[in-house]
Design a protein around this motif. Sequence first.
Motif, mmCIF file in Angstrom:
data_model
loop_
_atom_site.group_PDB
_atom_site.id
_atom_site.type_symbol
_atom_site.label_atom_id
_atom_site.label_comp_id
_atom_site.label_asym_id
_atom_site.label_seq_id
_atom_site.Cartn_x
_atom_site.Cartn_y
_atom_site.Cartn_z
ATOM 1 N N SER A 53 0.789 -1.230 -0.001
ATOM 2 C CA SER A 53 -0.086 -0.007 -0.045
ATOM 3 C C SER A 53 0.924 1.359 -0.010
ATOM 4 C CB SER A 53 -0.936 -0.053 1.233
ATOM 5 O OG SER A 53 -0.346 0.030 2.351
ATOM 6 N N ASN A 57 0.524 3.559 -2.930
ATOM 7 C CA ASN A 57 -0.495 4.514 -2.724
ATOM 8 C C ASN A 57 -1.655 4.058 -2.653
ATOM 9 O OD1 ASN A 57 -0.687 6.889 -1.436
ATOM 10 N ND2 ASN A 57 -1.432 7.876 -3.176
ATOM 11 N N CYS A 58 -1.992 2.675 -2.616
ATOM 12 C CA CYS A 58 -3.322 2.041 -2.494
ATOM 13 C C CYS A 58 -3.509 0.611 -1.740
ATOM 14 C CB CYS A 58 -3.691 1.570 -4.119
ATOM 15 S SG CYS A 58 -5.246 0.784 -4.343
ATOM 16 N N SER A 59 -4.414 0.747 -0.689
ATOM 17 C CA SER A 59 -4.499 -0.256 0.023
ATOM 18 C C SER A 59 -5.471 -1.396 0.011
ATOM 19 C CB SER A 59 -4.687 0.129 1.613
ATOM 20 O OG SER A 59 -5.974 0.704 1.692
ATOM 21 N N ASN A 60 -6.302 -1.171 -1.163
ATOM 22 C CA ASN A 60 -7.484 -1.784 -1.464
ATOM 23 C C ASN A 60 -8.330 -2.124 -0.467
ATOM 24 O OD1 ASN A 60 -7.016 -2.403 -4.570
ATOM 25 N ND2 ASN A 60 -5.247 -3.515 -3.986
ATOM 26 N N LYS A 90 -11.940 -6.028 -2.974
ATOM 27 C CA LYS A 90 -11.422 -5.157 -2.049
ATOM 28 C C LYS A 90 -11.924 -5.634 -0.392
ATOM 29 C CE LYS A 90 -10.363 -2.513 -5.402
ATOM 30 N NZ LYS A 90 -9.007 -2.682 -5.824
ATOM 31 N N ASP A 117 -8.476 3.616 1.438
ATOM 32 C CA ASP A 117 -8.652 4.277 0.253
ATOM 33 C C ASP A 117 -9.930 5.373 0.045
ATOM 34 O OD1 ASP A 117 -6.343 3.026 -0.806
ATOM 35 O OD2 ASP A 117 -7.349 1.373 -1.528
ATOM 36 N N VAL A 139 -8.389 11.308 1.718
ATOM 37 C CA VAL A 139 -9.251 10.245 1.800
ATOM 38 C C VAL A 139 -10.854 10.644 1.417
ATOM 39 C CG1 VAL A 139 -9.975 8.427 2.977
ATOM 40 C CG2 VAL A 139 -7.776 8.928 3.314
ATOM 41 N N VAL A 307 -12.722 5.882 -6.835
ATOM 42 C CA VAL A 307 -11.400 5.771 -6.482
ATOM 43 C C VAL A 307 -10.509 4.915 -7.342
ATOM 44 C CG1 VAL A 307 -10.044 5.021 -4.437
ATOM 45 C CG2 VAL A 307 -12.300 6.162 -4.077
ATOM 46 N N TYR A 308 -11.236 3.733 -7.897
ATOM 47 C CA TYR A 308 -10.484 2.681 -8.514
ATOM 48 C C TYR A 308 -10.635 2.740 -10.082
ATOM 49 C CZ TYR A 308 -10.033 0.690 -3.615
ATOM 50 O OH TYR A 308 -9.897 0.882 -2.509
#
Length: 334
Positions: A53, A57-60, A90, A117, A139, A307-308
């Motif tokens: 992450s 820069n993305c934690s899912n 996710k 995210d 966020v 976001v995705y």
Amino acid sequence: MATIYEVSKLAGVSLATVSRVMNKNARVSDKTKKKVLEAMDTLGYRPNAIAQSLASNCSNSIGILVSELSGAFFGQMMSGIETELRAAGKHVIITTGHSEEEKEKDGIEFLIGRNCDAIIAHVEAVSDEYLIEINKGKVPVYSMSRHVEALKDKCISLDNEAGGYLATKTLIDLGHTNIAYIAGPQFKADASNRLQGHKRALKEHDIEFDENLFYIGDFREIGGSAGLKHFLDEKFNFTALVCANDEMASGAMKYAREHNINLPEQLSIIGFDNVIFANYLYPTLTTIDNPVDEMGKMAAQLVLRDVYQQKKLEIERVFEPTVIVRDSVSKLTN
């Protein structure tokens, strides 16, 4: 402990290719993907989610903040959100706000600190201004069952005023004019809007709003039983009862049965939300459908789109309530 470098060496591919496999990138062929996964399995390699992450820069992961973990309403909401997000690969982190301003703020800060995210929040005590300000951060915070005009692109809500109107109009159409009302806490926007709908239906049919037939409950079963007890103890004249949610309706119905009031022959009762138990009460509960599971799925899809960058998702932001007619109401007979 095995490293990503060892995986790339054993699989005979670049570090970038291993990274793409770990992040489920579609640009990797099935053959290459198989080689990488087999190398990871052989070496016992497990990706470090925190390191991933930080690097991407993305934690899912998506935070969910609800008022309570108990009760059918929030269970249906969380299920709708989680089902949709899990299907997209996710995960969710869940916390509660208990309808208290400081706890809601603390919950949002907690989820931000966990590198979510995005956050999907059912909040009732924080102000619109707070939600607007928090959304200036990195966020995004999406609101469930609440409409904030300045954040309308981040809100999924029900037209609660229309639902309150439908509940009362259903009883008026059955001939009832002496209609008692058990409201939810009025600092909550959904409860306040449902009451406004109730008043609009009365006014439209030239029925005066009677303060004697008004009681503020707590959205819990005990609030419904206490409200009906109050009306009966005061010997007010009424033939129908609107409850601002199904939990209070179930409490009122239980109290009525315990005091030998026949439903719906002597008293018609209508609820709001159409939670799963409404169809198993006795008599089965007429209510206003609040499709919170579908709204939860829609909130999840909104996050997936914004976001995705998932494509081809049609977003419905305001849901319209409908009447679910069952056995707890009947036509008034003289």
